[in-house]
Design an enzyme around this catalytic site. Structure first.
Site, mmCIF file in Angstrom:
data_model
loop_
_atom_site.group_PDB
_atom_site.id
_atom_site.type_symbol
_atom_site.label_atom_id
_atom_site.label_comp_id
_atom_site.label_asym_id
_atom_site.label_seq_id
_atom_site.Cartn_x
_atom_site.Cartn_y
_atom_site.Cartn_z
ATOM 1 N N ASN A 250 4.628 -5.520 5.464
ATOM 2 C CA ASN A 250 3.669 -6.565 5.857
ATOM 3 C C ASN A 250 4.300 -7.946 5.985
ATOM 4 O OD1 ASN A 250 1.414 -4.725 5.723
ATOM 5 N ND2 ASN A 250 1.553 -4.879 3.489
ATOM 6 N N HIS B 73 1.178 5.304 6.236
ATOM 7 C CA HIS B 73 0.641 5.706 4.940
ATOM 8 C C HIS B 73 0.639 7.217 4.782
ATOM 9 C CE1 HIS B 73 -1.091 1.709 5.856
ATOM 10 N NE2 HIS B 73 -0.741 1.496 4.597
ATOM 11 N N SER C 150 0.799 -1.220 0.000
ATOM 12 C CA SER C 150 0.000 0.000 0.000
ATOM 13 C C SER C 150 0.833 1.274 0.000
ATOM 14 C CB SER C 150 -0.926 0.023 1.223
ATOM 15 O OG SER C 150 -0.170 -0.050 2.426
ATOM 16 N N GLY D 14 -1.833 -4.138 1.441
ATOM 17 C CA GLY D 14 -1.928 -5.306 2.304
ATOM 18 C C GLY D 14 -1.116 -6.503 1.880
ATOM 19 N N ASP E 286 -2.120 7.462 9.935
ATOM 20 C CA ASP E 286 -1.314 6.577 10.770
ATOM 21 C C ASP E 286 0.156 6.858 10.505
ATOM 22 O OD1 ASP E 286 -0.547 5.149 8.386
ATOM 23 O OD2 ASP E 286 -2.394 3.999 8.512
#
Length: 266
Positions: free
Chosen positions: A100, A225, A37, A68, A222
């Site tokens: 991730n 991102h 992402s 993701g 957050d």
């Protein structure tokens, strides 16, 4: 007289269509992006840096990043295969994962976590009711890289972008973590058809230069991102790292001069 001229034109046209395509025009290289992402297109208050990279390159950029995903899930879902099947000689694939790929392979396996280790180690897990042999982060990148290179294309291994390094109140960025080192080592092991860009290092360097308040503003939801403005800055940080290293496989295709991009060469 007119009839003979028409026949001559038709003969020449037929010869042109019969000639190999390489005799008529040369195909431009394409740049493919593989990532998560932080690279992928999103909407609203956040998006990934891959959206802004085309503004710095004179080549077509195809962004295959998707939110993701990890090196493992990108492989399992056939997304690397899609790129491998599409690339042609001299195309360039930028690969950037890491956000991730951590976590634990347990009963709560999220389908993204990789097996620990730096080589051919494997782990066995059950994901979505299916037994899966899980490999290491370097293994997934290496296998993808080798397959891309076998098609005559080039690979740029890019280190993952950092989370907001000002999050604790003071600037904190070390070596970027294990996945940064893995990406660097994989690029080296793949040989002359692969190169490494320390995207994480150059992004962190930019954030350090603009300070806490300006950096915080680029992370609206957050610590991972970025906003569109942040994605633009992160894309420029990738180009900075590329240009400071001499351009590599993209030498001559970058629109930005090194000195025109914020930050310093590392």
């Amino acid at each position: 007289m007119l009839y003979s001229q028409v026949v001559s034109v038709l003969v020449m046209a037929a010869s042109a269509f019969a000639a190999p395509s390489s005799d008529i025009s040369k195909r431009a290289q394409t740049v493919y992006l593989a990532g998560d992402s932080t690279m992928a297109r999103a909407s609203g208050s956040q998006t990934g840096w891959g959206v802004y990279l085309p503004y710095s390159l004179s080549l077509t950029v195809v962004n295959k990043a998707i939110g993701g995903r990890s090196s493992r899930s990108f492989t399992r879902e056939g997304r690397f295969d899609e790129i491998i099947n599409a690339v042609q000689p001299n195309d360039i694939v930028v690969i950037e994962f890491g956000h991730n790929d951590g976590g634990s392979l347990s009963s709560s396996d999220n389908g993204r976590s990789v097996c620990g280790g730096t080589g051919s180690e494997t782990c066995t897990t059950t994901y979505n009711g299916v037994t899966e042999i899980v490999h290491t982060f370097p293994w997934y990148l290496t296998e993808a890289g080798k397959a891309i290179i076998a098609k005559g294309a080039k690979v740029i291994m890019s280190s993952q972008t950092p989370n907001n390094p000002w999050e604790t109140g003071s600037f904190l960025y070390g070596d970027g973590g294990r996945f940064v080192g893995y990406a660097r080592d994989v690029a080296k092991a793949l040989g002359s058809n692969a190169m490494y860009v320390d995207h994480g290092g150059y992004t962190a360097n930019y954030f350090k230069g603009i300070g806490k308040a300006a950096t915080d503003a680029l992370f609206p939801q957050d610590h991972t991102h970025t906003s569109p403005a942040g994605a633009d800055a992160v894309a420029k940080a990738f180009v900075k790292g590329l240009q400071c290293g001499g351009g590599g496989f993209l030498k001559g295709f970058v629109k930005n001069a090194t000195e025109s991009i914020p930050g310093t060469c590392l």
